[in-house]
Design an enzyme around this catalytic site. Structure first.
Site, PDB file in Angstrom:
ATOM      1  N   GLU A   1       0.875  -1.159   0.000  1.00 47.13           N
ATOM      2  CA  GLU A   1       0.000   0.000   0.000  1.00 47.13           C
ATOM      3  C   GLU A   1       0.920   1.219   0.000  1.00 47.13           C
ATOM      4  OE1 GLU A   1      -2.599  -0.115   3.370  1.00 47.13           O
ATOM      5  OE2 GLU A   1      -3.542   1.781   2.821  1.00 47.13           O
TER       6      GLU A   1
ATOM      7  N   ARG B   1       4.684 -12.960   9.478  1.00 44.89           N
ATOM      8  CA  ARG B   1       5.341 -11.659   9.344  1.00 44.89           C
ATOM      9  C   ARG B   1       6.707 -11.723   9.976  1.00 44.89           C
ATOM     10  NH1 ARG B   1       1.721  -7.436   8.691  1.00 44.89           N
ATOM     11  NH2 ARG B   1       3.144  -5.768   9.253  1.00 44.89           N
TER      12      ARG B   1
ATOM     13  N   LYS C   1       4.212   0.588   9.211  1.00 43.54           N
ATOM     14  CA  LYS C   1       4.368   1.895   8.576  1.00 43.54           C
ATOM     15  C   LYS C   1       3.741   3.004   9.407  1.00 43.54           C
ATOM     16  CE  LYS C   1       2.900   0.083   4.788  1.00 43.54           C
ATOM     17  NZ  LYS C   1       2.374  -0.167   3.444  1.00 43.54           N
TER      18      LYS C   1
HETATM   19  P1  ATP Z   1       2.498  -2.163   7.815  1.00 47.85           P
HETATM   20  O1  ATP Z   1       1.883  -2.731   9.028  1.00 47.85           O
HETATM   21  O2  ATP Z   1       3.962  -1.935   7.936  1.00 47.85           O
HETATM   22  O3  ATP Z   1       1.773  -0.984   7.255  1.00 47.85           O
HETATM   23  P2  ATP Z   1       1.228  -3.647   5.801  1.00 47.85           P
HETATM   24  O4  ATP Z   1       0.995  -5.095   5.800  1.00 47.85           O
HETATM   25  O5  ATP Z   1       0.069  -2.782   5.991  1.00 47.85           O
HETATM   26  O6  ATP Z   1       2.401  -3.350   6.782  1.00 47.85           O
HETATM   27  P3  ATP Z   1       1.561  -3.407   2.995  1.00 47.85           P
HETATM   28  O7  ATP Z   1       2.084  -2.270   2.236  1.00 47.85           O
HETATM   29  O8  ATP Z   1       0.123  -3.718   2.876  1.00 47.85           O
HETATM   30  O9  ATP Z   1       1.949  -3.156   4.503  1.00 47.85           O
HETATM   31  O10 ATP Z   1       2.445  -4.684   2.751  1.00 47.85           O
HETATM   32  C1  ATP Z   1       2.790  -5.215   1.491  1.00 47.85           C
HETATM   33  C2  ATP Z   1       3.110  -6.645   1.645  1.00 47.85           C
HETATM   34  O11 ATP Z   1       4.186  -6.807   2.565  1.00 47.85           O
HETATM   35  C3  ATP Z   1       1.938  -7.407   2.198  1.00 47.85           C
HETATM   36  O12 ATP Z   1       1.797  -8.613   1.468  1.00 47.85           O
HETATM   37  C4  ATP Z   1       2.313  -7.659   3.623  1.00 47.85           C
HETATM   38  O13 ATP Z   1       1.739  -8.843   4.073  1.00 47.85           O
HETATM   39  C5  ATP Z   1       3.836  -7.724   3.562  1.00 47.85           C
HETATM   40  N1  ATP Z   1       4.425  -7.344   4.840  1.00 47.85           N
HETATM   41  C6  ATP Z   1       4.223  -6.216   5.533  1.00 47.85           C
HETATM   42  N2  ATP Z   1       4.878  -6.246   6.701  1.00 47.85           N
HETATM   43  C7  ATP Z   1       5.544  -7.418   6.745  1.00 47.85           C
HETATM   44  C8  ATP Z   1       6.394  -8.051   7.695  1.00 47.85           C
HETATM   45  N3  ATP Z   1       6.717  -7.472   8.844  1.00 47.85           N
HETATM   46  N4  ATP Z   1       6.903  -9.270   7.398  1.00 47.85           N
HETATM   47  C9  ATP Z   1       6.589  -9.864   6.246  1.00 47.85           C
HETATM   48  N5  ATP Z   1       5.796  -9.337   5.318  1.00 47.85           N
HETATM   49  C10 ATP Z   1       5.261  -8.121   5.553  1.00 47.85           C
HETATM   50 MG    MG Z   2      -1.593  -3.050   4.547  1.00 48.92          MG
END
Ligand code: ATP
Ligand code: MG
Length: 747
Positions: A20, A246, A256
């Site tokens: 995102e 994760r 983020k």
């Molecule tokens: P955040 O909580 O940091 O905002 P998010 O999951 O909302 O993380 P996205 O931009 O939606 O962030 O993530 C893109 C991809 O990266 C998704 O498939 C998500 O599952 C993966 N991802 C995000 N954080 C992690 C993590 N700590 N370990 C492994 N994969 C991750």
């Molecule tokens: Mg997300």
């Protein structure tokens, strides 16, 4: 994936990485990127880059650019497959209209609060919305007017008709579209309704023919909606969702939203601050993409959430930098030493290697020794404890590449602070060993006062002083480590004083340092400490600069028991070292694992690389062909010959078919690869004339097939190519044959 390919469920693997664009990528995303792009590459497929931009309020083009840049920097490529969920808004809308027509979706006019209240709980079923039975016409009319902008945010939503008593609460009439009068960074003001992630994501996947939609565990419950959308919408393919754990790391925050607070509330200087776990921050700090990929290989993939010790990450960084950072000497907390018996004005040139003997790089630089030198304040103690092997009154220490010196006096200012040392040197000890062979335990780094450069060094430490900063009730910001950045003025040898932005060095006995890309100027490098040589956390006082060494100011913390990620494979230290080496050579994790775990095969691979240095090409033959051959026949030829085969293949001298035969001969009879190819006439027929002649004969011999081909039976091309290949004894290049046959048939 292998099972899906074997069973024919899929003919290739297509994954996607769907961030995102509401922040910078962090080390957790790196895991996801390595998994998605890595698996696709491993199975010969591809990975799409797709922005999940369904939430207009928080997204920004700055984030889009940084994300693309970071993925590229990590070493992955999406080719032409760059997409956005917003590319599919229209498709999402059209599919929703079809759902409404089919009686599978409805416009709900309850308030947000009512929707929440009537959803029920884990133990109680929900209650159907009073709007659930609206007619399709009424729903279509309302939905069209939602899109047209007639209603305020929250007035209506579109919901799928799930089951309000489903055990999985996510299935209780999931929201598909909501009204948001907001400007979108890509679609502008074209839309005032936006699809929900749970609805847009499976649709995007299916439209892109994604085969394996890999996401993190918190989406496990959403899988049912994923499948509901795939099953109920009219879509061109049926992707499936898979979850993995994760990455969570001790002393690090990966969210983020929280990283944004660190930036907004001024705890760091920006998203790319070297204290940040963002890829931009780690890059600026000096971490290489290879180190991050190595780390991701080491932690592996698992379905159980765990906390990975930060030390594991730092270990990967050190292992990567060890072979790429030349050694230099820097004194971070300078203390002046006068060598009394060294003649005033005399200088002596000392040759010092840039690399330790175990690293196979060459090169050296010249140091100059003189009467006054800088040493590190921490390498002197006026009142040392037992076993302090550095300098103290009356004691001796070795100066790296130089002489043994003895401390004969201490100079202090009026306040009693030590401002310099008086020493003598042993003229017989040039290079480090005294003529009489007496033992001197300690060796320290030093820089000549004469040619020292003074530079800024930024010493970074963990951003948080709590193992799980965001696990408790309290605000995670209360755990920010105030000493995560210390700036010192260091004295460094000329090579380091003249370094260019982007270069990496090991400061002996200190750590790995990177010349900052933004703040360095020619002749005035600014160094970032990428990582200390040892885990400094346990004895933090030892690395704190003199200025802030007051005991109260420093955080003292016991090093926690390393929490081993369960996915860490159990390996002997030797196998672990081999694994890391293979990964650094560019092999994939699974390939490296095979070679590391089979010692004999690994040894054969190492030998084979003496024949050809392309590790991937060599590994390919060793693992696919030699491993099987060896079990049946052993391998008689020298391992080097496998490399030669890889090389012959690489330059196009033999075909891959011939390579297999050649390996068989080498395995059973031994010998020399090139000589066998020559003796048996196995070299590729590079002569186009010969291929054309063979093709002409084949076409003349098969008039019926030629006629059928010309009538449109294109699949016969393979038939002709096969015949021509056979006619050349399998020695022609299939691509060349295909090209020639096709052009003859077209003519
Ligand atoms: P955040 O909580 O940091 O905002 P998010 O999951 O909302 O993380 P996205 O931009 O939606 O962030 O993530 C893109 C991809 O990266 C998704 O498939 C998500 O599952 C993966 N991802 C995000 N954080 C992690 C993590 N700590 N370990 C492994 N994969 C991750
Ligand atoms: Mg997300």
């Amino acid at each position: 994936m292998q099972a899906d390919l074997d069973s024919g469920r899929h003919t290739g693997v297509i994954t996607r990485f769907p961030p995102e664009p509401n922040g910078y990528l962090h080390i957790g995303h790196a895991k996801s990127i390595c998994i998605n792009f890595g698996l696709a590459a491993q199975f010969g497929g591809r990975c799409h880059m797709r922005f999940d931009d369904t939430n207009p309020a928080k997204e920004d083009d700055e984030y889009v650019q940084s994300i693309l840049n970071d993925v590229r920097w990590l070493g992955f490529s999406w080719g032409e497959h760059l997409y956005n969920a917003s590319d599919y808004f229209e498709a999402c809308y059209d599919l929703a209209v079809k759902l409404i027509r089919a009686g599978k979706a409805y416009v709900d006019s309850q308030t947000d609060a009512e929707i929440r209240e009537t959803r029920g709980t884990v133990t109680e079923a929900g209650v159907n919305s009073p709007f659930r039975d609206r007619s399709a016409e009424e729903n279509l009319d309302l939905f069209a007017r939602m899109r047209a902008g007639e209603f305020a945010d929250g007035a209506h939503v579109l919901r799928g008709k799930g089951d309000m008593s489903a055990a999985n609460m996510k299935l209780r009439d999931p929201l598909l579209f909501r009204i948001r009068h907001a400007h979108h960074h890509r679609t502008g003001d074209a839309w005032c309704i936006y699809p929900m992630y749970d609805y847009a994501h499976p649709i995007s996947d299916a439209l892109e023919h994604i085969t394996h939609s890999i996401c993190t565990l918190e989406f496990e419950n959403n899988r049912d909606i994923y499948d509901w959308v795939i099953d109920n919408c009219d879509l061109p393919s049926k992707p499936k969702q898979y979850e993995f754990a994760r990455l969570n790391m001790s002393y690090v925050v990966v969210s983020k939203r929280k990283l944004l607070r660190l930036v907004k509330e001024g705890h760091v200087r920006g998203w790319d601050d070297p204290r940040m776990p963002t890829l931009a921050g780690q890059r600026r700090r000096g971490v290489t993409p290879e180190a991050i990929r190595l780390f991701c290989e080491r932690i592996g993939v698992a379905k159980a959430n765990s906390l990975v010790d930060l030390a594991l990450y730092e270990g990967a960084i050190r292992d990567d930098l060890n072979g790429r950072a030349p050694r230099g000497m820097a004194v971070l907390r300078p203390l002046r030493v006068v060598i009394e018996n060294w003649p005033e004005g005399q200088r002596e040139a000392l040759e010092a290697p840039l690399w330790p003997p175990e690293i196979a790089h060459e090169g050296s630089r010249t140091l100059s020794f003189s009467r006054e030198i800088w040493i590190d304040r921490d390498d002197f103690m006026e009142d040392p404890p037992r076993k302090f092997f550095r300098l103290s009154p009356g004691a001796e220490v070795r100066l790296r590449y130089g002489y043994i010196i003895r401390c004969v006096g201490v100079e202090k200012d009026d306040a009693g602070t030590i401002i310099g040392l008086r020493c003598t040197y042993d003229p017989t000890s040039r290079g480090g060993n005294a003529l009489d062979g007496r033992k001197v335990q300690g060796t320290i780094q030093w820089v000549s006062v004469d040619d020292a450069h003074e530079v800024e060094v930024r010493i970074y430490d963990r951003l948080f002083n709590h193992e799980r900063p965001d696990a408790g009730e309290e605000d995670f910001l209360t755990h920010v480590n105030p000493n995560a950045l210390t700036v010192v003025r260091a004295m460094v040898e000329p090579m380091l004083g003249n370094a260019n932005a982007g270069e990496r060095y090991q400061f002996e006995r200190e750590g790995y340092f990177f010349v900052d890309l933004l703040d360095s100027k020619p002749g005035a490098p600014v160094y970032n400490r990428t990582v200390a040589l040892k885990d400094s956390w346990a004895k933090q006082t030892a690395v704190a600069p003199a200025a802030s060494a007051a005991p109260t100011a420093t955080v003292r913390q016991e090093r926690p028991e390393p929490v081993r990620a369960p996915e860490n494979r159990a390996r002997t230290p030797a196998a672990t070292a081999a694994f890391d080496r293979y990964v650094l050579l560019g092999l994939s994790g699974p390939d490296a694992a095979v070679l590391a775990d089979d010692e004999a095969l690994g040894a054969l691979f190492d030998e084979a690389r003496h024949g050809f240095e392309d590790a991937k090409a060599v590994a390919n033959l060793v693992m696919n062909d030699v491993a099987a051959l060896r079990k049946v026949h052993g391998f008689r030829a020298a391992g080097r010959e496998i490399g030669r085969v890889a090389q012959l293949l690489d330059v196009g001298h033999i075909t891959s078919r011939t390579a297999k035969d050649l390996l068989m001969v080498l395995a059973t009879e031994g010998g020399d690869a090139a000589a066998i190819v020559k003796a048996r006439g196995w070299a590729v027929v590079n002569d186009r004339g010969a291929v054309e002649a063979a093709a002409r004969t084949v076409l003349a011999d098969h008039p019926t097939e030629v006629a059928a081909f010309c009538a449109g039976k294109a699949s016969l091309l393979g038939f002709f190519v096969g015949k021509v290949m056979k006619a050349t004894g399998g020695k022609a290049q299939p691509q060349v044959v295909q090209e020639i046959v096709r052009s003859m048939l077209d003519a």
